[in-house]
Scaffold this active site. Structure first.
Site, short mmCIF file in Angstrom:
data_model
loop_
_atom_site.label_atom_id
_atom_site.label_comp_id
_atom_site.label_asym_id
_atom_site.label_seq_id
_atom_site.Cartn_x
_atom_site.Cartn_y
_atom_site.Cartn_z
CG HIS A 1 -8.29 1.70 -2.53
ND1 HIS A 1 -9.14 0.69 -2.92
CD2 HIS A 1 -8.80 2.84 -3.05
CE1 HIS A 1 -10.12 1.19 -3.64
NE2 HIS A 1 -9.95 2.48 -3.72
CD GLN A 2 -3.33 2.80 5.76
OE1 GLN A 2 -4.24 3.55 6.10
NE2 GLN A 2 -2.13 2.82 6.33
CG ASP B 1 4.29 -3.43 -3.22
OD1 ASP B 1 3.68 -2.48 -2.70
OD2 ASP B 1 3.83 -4.59 -3.30
CB ILE B 2 5.79 -8.46 -1.58
CG1 ILE B 2 6.31 -9.88 -1.62
CG2 ILE B 2 4.32 -8.42 -1.24
CD1 ILE B 2 6.26 -10.58 -0.27
CG HIS C 1 2.52 1.97 2.79
ND1 HIS C 1 1.68 1.63 3.84
CD2 HIS C 1 1.84 1.63 1.66
CE1 HIS C 1 0.56 1.11 3.37
NE2 HIS C 1 0.63 1.11 2.04
P1 5GP Z 1 -1.69 -0.31 0.65
O1 5GP Z 1 -2.86 -0.87 -0.09
O2 5GP Z 1 -1.78 -0.54 2.14
O3 5GP Z 1 -1.40 1.12 0.29
O4 5GP Z 1 -0.43 -1.13 0.11
C1 5GP Z 1 0.24 -2.11 0.83
C2 5GP Z 1 1.33 -2.63 -0.06
O5 5GP Z 1 2.23 -3.39 0.72
C3 5GP Z 1 0.84 -3.55 -1.20
O6 5GP Z 1 1.24 -3.00 -2.45
C4 5GP Z 1 1.50 -4.88 -0.90
O7 5GP Z 1 1.91 -5.56 -2.06
C5 5GP Z 1 2.67 -4.49 -0.03
N1 5GP Z 1 3.08 -5.49 0.94
C6 5GP Z 1 2.27 -6.12 1.82
N2 5GP Z 1 2.99 -6.97 2.59
C7 5GP Z 1 4.29 -6.86 2.17
C8 5GP Z 1 5.50 -7.48 2.58
O8 5GP Z 1 5.55 -8.32 3.49
N3 5GP Z 1 6.63 -7.13 1.91
C9 5GP Z 1 6.63 -6.20 0.92
N4 5GP Z 1 7.78 -5.92 0.34
N5 5GP Z 1 5.49 -5.59 0.50
C10 5GP Z 1 4.34 -5.91 1.12
#
Ligand code: 5GP
Ligand code: ZN
Length: 140
Positions: A96-97, A34-35, A103
């Protein structure tokens, strides 16, 4: 051939047009760091096909993810030294998505870092459970 969305950031990571720190890959699944990690080793596990939320995923893609999640978790734990961790999977904005490609987050709990949770537990009443069970079982 699985469906993809050219505007989706995770589909572009699968296609290799956006770079990632790749942890694991097979025919159906990609895992990468995760980034914006909540803790060291925070890893995302995704199906290569594009589905926005988990309930839409094919049985095949769901099974492929389930098959590798324990192995990936062991790798994250062994590499970081963490002993405790959360599996997080968000569906929809209110949940929170942020990225609309299914993922799973593997998030080690290391000291104060990792996932923080509010858990405002209610109470399950017997009568409500019965009606709910009937409704749910009819959908399976
Ligand atoms: P969500 O809140 O949708 O469950 O989490 C999305 C996750 O994707 C976040 O933890 C965010 O840091 C990660 N993320 C978003 N864009 C990128 C990206 O371009 N590369 C990587 N490696 N992680 C990403
Ligand atoms: Zn996608």
């Amino acid at each position: 051939m699985v469906q993809t969305d050219p505007n989706c950031i995770f589909c572009r990571i699968v296609a290799g047009t956006i770079p990632c720190h790749k942890v694991y890959e097979d025919d159906h699944v990609l895992a990468f760091l995760d980034i914006g990690p909540l803790s060291r080793g925070h890893t995302l596990v995704i199906p290569k096909g594009h589905w926005a939320t988990l309930e839409q995923v094919s049985d095949e893609a769901g099974a492929a993810i389930g098959r590798v999640l324990p192995r990936l978790a062991r790798a994250v734990l062994n590499a970081t030294g963490a002993k405790e961790w959360n599996l997080l999977q968000n569906n929809g904005r209110a949940a929170h998505q942020v990225v609309d490609h299914v993922h799973f987050h593997i998030i080690p709990k290391i000291g104060d870092t990792g996932l923080g949770l509010d858990w405002p537990a209610g109470k399950l009443a017997g009568e409500n459970a019965k009606a709910l069970l009937n409704a749910m079982r009819q959908q399976l």
